[in-house]
Design an enzyme around this catalytic site. Structure first.
Site, mmCIF file in Angstrom:
data_model
loop_
_atom_site.group_PDB
_atom_site.id
_atom_site.type_symbol
_atom_site.label_atom_id
_atom_site.label_comp_id
_atom_site.label_asym_id
_atom_site.label_seq_id
_atom_site.Cartn_x
_atom_site.Cartn_y
_atom_site.Cartn_z
ATOM 1 N N GLU A 43 0.822 -1.207 0.000
ATOM 2 C CA GLU A 43 0.000 0.000 0.000
ATOM 3 C C GLU A 43 0.857 1.259 0.000
ATOM 4 O O GLU A 43 0.523 2.246 -0.656
ATOM 5 C CB GLU A 43 -0.963 0.013 1.198
ATOM 6 C CG GLU A 43 -2.085 -1.020 1.100
ATOM 7 C CD GLU A 43 -2.992 -0.790 -0.100
ATOM 8 O OE1 GLU A 43 -2.995 0.319 -0.664
ATOM 9 O OE2 GLU A 43 -3.696 -1.742 -0.487
ATOM 10 N N TYR A 124 -6.570 6.787 3.572
ATOM 11 C CA TYR A 124 -6.742 5.682 2.630
ATOM 12 C C TYR A 124 -6.014 4.427 3.099
ATOM 13 O O TYR A 124 -6.590 3.330 3.163
ATOM 14 C CB TYR A 124 -6.257 6.064 1.209
ATOM 15 C CG TYR A 124 -6.021 4.804 0.418
ATOM 16 C CD1 TYR A 124 -7.102 4.068 -0.050
ATOM 17 C CD2 TYR A 124 -4.740 4.268 0.272
ATOM 18 C CE1 TYR A 124 -6.919 2.855 -0.695
ATOM 19 C CE2 TYR A 124 -4.544 3.056 -0.365
ATOM 20 C CZ TYR A 124 -5.636 2.356 -0.844
ATOM 21 O OH TYR A 124 -5.452 1.154 -1.444
ATOM 22 N N ASP A 142 -9.558 5.314 -2.570
ATOM 23 C CA ASP A 142 -8.411 5.833 -3.315
ATOM 24 C C ASP A 142 -8.926 6.511 -4.584
ATOM 25 O O ASP A 142 -10.129 6.712 -4.753
ATOM 26 C CB ASP A 142 -7.449 4.682 -3.650
ATOM 27 C CG ASP A 142 -8.029 3.775 -4.717
ATOM 28 O OD1 ASP A 142 -9.267 3.709 -4.833
ATOM 29 O OD2 ASP A 142 -7.250 3.137 -5.449
#
Length: 351
Positions: A43, A124, A142
């Site tokens: 991520e 996020y 996102d």
DNA sequence: TACCCGTGGCG
DNA sequence: TCGCCAAGGGT
């Protein structure tokens, strides 16, 4: 009177995901549990970065530092070098700090609030880790999800202004189970069907239930803010050679290319005065200005660099704040792309 | 809140 | 060729 338009069916999205999900290196196979370390690492790397660009870096990091304790034990300099070329170098700095914080507390936090407190983890990423690694009932929003939701509900304001509404609408779609799959399904949909240009509405599980599609111009969403022109800056870089080595230094820890290796350079400025460039040279030397310029585009400005090159006879002098690196080891210094261009322009290879 | 922060691929 | 843009966060 016409019947009301169909509402988006979240379960249809999950069924689509079960058929069309992408196989990605950091993603658990269907029915398996994701590794929080792999989820977190991926991520961070994926922030504003394409899947294809991330793949080799993810593989290299996982092979070299297979768990968070290993990454925490690594020197920060090694992490920065391994990150070189991926961009947004504050991410690498924060990644390392985050690994140390997690190692110190013993394990990954599971609560979104605690995740949010980690360096480099924003709204996020906290939601993504919570949903994907721990199946928390949240939808991570996102850019893909923003686009999907903006189209589903034909949201007229630019995403920047409509963040809160986009998150609420995304969360309202959550079907109450399979949180990790649902978040990843929205992202896969945005990446492969509900694309920025040329969305394939006929292949979408929300076909017929999308307000942007009904408008006849799905691509018009999300509404784009007016574009501003990118300013140009200039500067100079100095490539000093001696006895088979080149002179490099480390940039300040924050700001542009923070903490990365560079050839000694002037500041990059809009009002750069080329006549004063030589005053920034790292040492007295027979400097020669090379023909042509190095051009590079950053997020918020474009840069044109003049390159100076000189060679000093051995022995190599010590120069403050700088170090000599053998030309054969320049690759291992982890130069950011701009500085690789400088090296290439100066005839040192690194194409 | 705006601005800062990289890079490579694609139409 | 070049503007657009990709799984955002920090300050």
């Amino acid at each position: 009177m016409r019947s009301a338009p169909a509402k988006p069916d979240p379960l249809a999205l999950l069924r689509w995901y079960d058929r069309r999900r992408r196989a990605l290196p950091w993603r658990a196979r269907a029915g398996e549990t994701a590794d929080p370390y792999a989820v977190w690492l991926s991520e961070i790397m994926l922030q504003q970065t394409t899947v294809e660009a991330v793949k080799p870096y993810f593989a290299a990091f996982l092979a070299r530092w297979p768990d968070v304790a290993a990454l925490a034990a690594a020197p920060q300099e090694e992490v920065m070098k391994a990150w070189a070329g991926l961009g947004y170098y504050a991410r690498a700095r924060n990644l390392h700090a985050c690994a140390r914080a997690i190692a110190a507390r013993g394990a990954f936090p599971r609560e979104q609030r605690e995740l949010l407190a980690l360096p480099g983890v924003g709204p996020y990423t906290a939601a993504a880790i919570a949903a994907i690694a721990y199946d928390a009932p949240v939808v991570a929003v996102d850019g893909n999800v923003e686009r999907v939701v903006a189209r589903l509900f034909a949201i007229e304001r630019p995403a920047r202004e409509a963040k809160a509404e986009l998150r609420e609408q995304a969360q309202s779609l959550f079907p109450g189970r399979r949180a990790g799959d649902f978040t990843q399904a929205l992202m896969d949909l945005g990446a492969t069907v509900c694309t920025p240009r040329g969305p394939r509405c006929g292949d979408c599980p929300f076909h017929g239930a999308c307000a942007a599609e009904r408008s006849g111009d799905a691509e018009a969403f999300p509404v784009k803010p007016p574009k501003t022109q990118k300013p140009e800056r200039r500067g100079a870089a100095f490539v000093l050679l001696s006895d088979g080595a080149a002179l490099i230094r480390t940039r300040p820890p924050r700001g542009l290319l923070g903490g990365m290796a560079e050839f000694p350079s002037t500041p990059f400025r809009a009002d750069f005065d080329p006549r004063k460039a030589r005053a920034h040279a790292p040492a007295a030397a027979p400097w020669r200005e090379l023909p042509g310029m190095v051009e590079h585009v950053f997020t918020h400005f474009s840069l044109r660099l003049t390159i100076f090159r000189a060679t000093l006879p051995p022995p190599r002098p010590g120069i403050e704040n700088c170090r000599w690196t053998e030309l054969g080891r320049l690759e291992a210094e982890g130069l950011p792309t701009l500085m690789r261009k400088v090296a290439a322009h100066a005839g040192l290879g690194l194409e």
